[in-house]
Design an enzyme around this catalytic site. Structure first.
Site, PDB file in Angstrom:
ATOM      1  N   ASP A 154       0.819  -1.226   0.000  1.00 30.34           N
ATOM      2  CA  ASP A 154       0.000   0.000   0.000  1.00 30.34           C
ATOM      3  C   ASP A 154       0.850   1.274   0.000  1.00 30.34           C
ATOM      4  OD1 ASP A 154       1.087  -0.052   2.496  1.00 30.34           O
ATOM      5  OD2 ASP A 154      -0.802  -0.189   3.594  1.00 30.34           O
ATOM      6  N   GLY A 155       2.176   1.133  -0.134  1.00 32.02           N
ATOM      7  CA  GLY A 155       3.037   2.317  -0.232  1.00 32.02           C
ATOM      8  C   GLY A 155       3.637   2.752   1.094  1.00 32.02           C
ATOM      9  N   HIS A 205      17.850  26.853   6.230  1.00 27.09           N
ATOM     10  CA  HIS A 205      17.437  28.095   5.566  1.00 27.09           C
ATOM     11  C   HIS A 205      17.328  29.269   6.543  1.00 27.09           C
ATOM     12  CE1 HIS A 205      15.869  30.497   2.371  1.00 27.09           C
ATOM     13  NE2 HIS A 205      14.872  30.862   3.148  1.00 27.09           N
ATOM     14  N   ASP A 230      21.801  37.857  -4.163  1.00 26.78           N
ATOM     15  CA  ASP A 230      21.190  39.086  -3.624  1.00 26.78           C
ATOM     16  C   ASP A 230      21.994  39.590  -2.430  1.00 26.78           C
ATOM     17  OD1 ASP A 230      20.142  37.847  -1.172  1.00 26.78           O
ATOM     18  OD2 ASP A 230      18.832  36.775  -2.562  1.00 26.78           O
ATOM     19  N   LYS A 283      19.505  44.344  -8.328  1.00 30.54           N
ATOM     20  CA  LYS A 283      18.415  44.477  -9.306  1.00 30.54           C
ATOM     21  C   LYS A 283      18.089  45.954  -9.499  1.00 30.54           C
ATOM     22  CE  LYS A 283      15.830  40.255  -8.541  1.00 30.54           C
ATOM     23  NZ  LYS A 283      14.867  39.599  -7.713  1.00 30.54           N
ATOM     24  N   ARG A 299      15.177  48.345 -11.498  1.00 31.94           N
ATOM     25  CA  ARG A 299      13.960  48.338 -12.315  1.00 31.94           C
ATOM     26  C   ARG A 299      14.086  49.394 -13.406  1.00 31.94           C
ATOM     27  NH1 ARG A 299       9.539  45.997 -12.792  1.00 31.94           N
ATOM     28  NH2 ARG A 299       9.823  44.696 -10.950  1.00 31.94           N
TER      29      ARG A 299
END
Ligand code: R5P
Length: 281
Positions: A34-35, A124, A161, A184, A186
């Site tokens: 069934d996994g 992170h 960044d 960055k 714009r």
């Protein structure tokens, strides 16, 4: 010491056992029809110091980790250190909207239930470590990545960044080359341009260093711009090569080389973090 490999981290567990001159446990891991996961430990761990190595991604591997931890505990392991090479769910580290759950904390609470000590790699958000009530440390995958990049003769290291310049600086210091970050600008409502803030990339071999490549959007945009600005070779280097949503083939179109560590085993893995882990064990 006995190193128990989870199926998400077999390469790293093997490298770690070799580095430590420790026993690599024999684990039988398979699926029920069934996994559901089946785990059996064929190595005796009674009274031993054990180290379980398992990345908590994708979800199935989290269940496997819980089974391995419980199995070692039931078999009388003396002390359990859980190594989470890539901490899945680490990016939901706060409530972004009411009614959400801090999944990074959910995972921490469950991992520590059968751990005497926890070690993560380039988690992170460092704040996640605060949710563990057992001793916890985070090690960096940047030094071995930097040593690999040095072999490639990189001229400069870039952070994608400004917020992540620490990693680029560390790598550059190891290599002995300059570092910078991508900025960055714009141009209009539809156009954003990106360039290295201070360095001229023309004719250079440039490596962009990040903790994780997920969709690859951040890296791809940066590489596109660097190539247009005349960079000769552009290399992507990250600790965790997650490559979600078919990111890898799209990145291979723009990068000359992609390097990641064995925290997530994938086709670009060419660096091990075993040495960094062995050092703090
Ligand atoms: C961001 O905070 C991280 O350091 C990475 O830059 C990000 O997670 C990469 O994501 P993606 O590959 O989806 O652009």
């Amino acid at each position: 010491m006995i190193v128990i490999p989870g199926t998400a981290s077999t390469m790293l567990a093997k490298a770690l056992a070799e580095t430590l001159d420790a026993t690599l446990a024999e684990v039988e891991a398979k699926k029920f029809p069934d996994g559901e996961n089946y785990i059996r430990l064929h190595t005796e761990v009674k009274g031993e110091r054990v180290v379980i190595v398992q990345t908590t991604h994708p979800d199935d591997r989290i269940i496997e980790l819980f089974l391995l931890q419980d199995c070692a505990r039931e078999m009388g392991a003396g002390e359990i250190t859980t190594i989470i090479p890539y901490y899945g769910y680490g990016r939901q580290d706060k409530l972004f909207n009411p009614g959400e759950v801090i999944s990074a904390k959910t995972i921490a609470k469950r991992i520590e239930m059968e751990s005497d000590r926890v070690i993560t790699v380039d988690i992170h958000a460092k704040g996640v470590l605060g949710w563990f009530s057992v001793p916890v440390e985070d090690v960096s995958g940047i030094p071995p990545l930097a040593r690999r990049l040095r072999e490639e003769g990189v001229d400069m290291i870039l952070s994608p960044d400004k917020g992540a310049v620490g990693r680029a600086r560390t790598a550059a210091e190891i290599i002995g080359c300059p570092w910078d970050f991508m900025e960055k600008t714009r141009i209009d409502g539809h156009t954003v341009t990106m360039k290295a803030k201070n360095l001229d990339v023309k004719g250079a071999t440039v490596a962009i260093v990040d903790d994780i490549i997920a969709t690859g959007g951040t890296m791809r945009t940066a590489a596109d711009h660097l190539k247009r600005q005349g960079a000769d070779r552009v290399i992507a280097a990250c600790t965790h090569g997650l490559f979600a949503s078919n990111a890898l083939p799209r990145l291979e179109e723009v990068f000359d080389l992609i390097i990641s560590t064995d925290t997530i085993e994938n086709p670009t893995t060419s660096v091990t973090v075993a040495g960094e882990l062995a050092r703090i064990l």
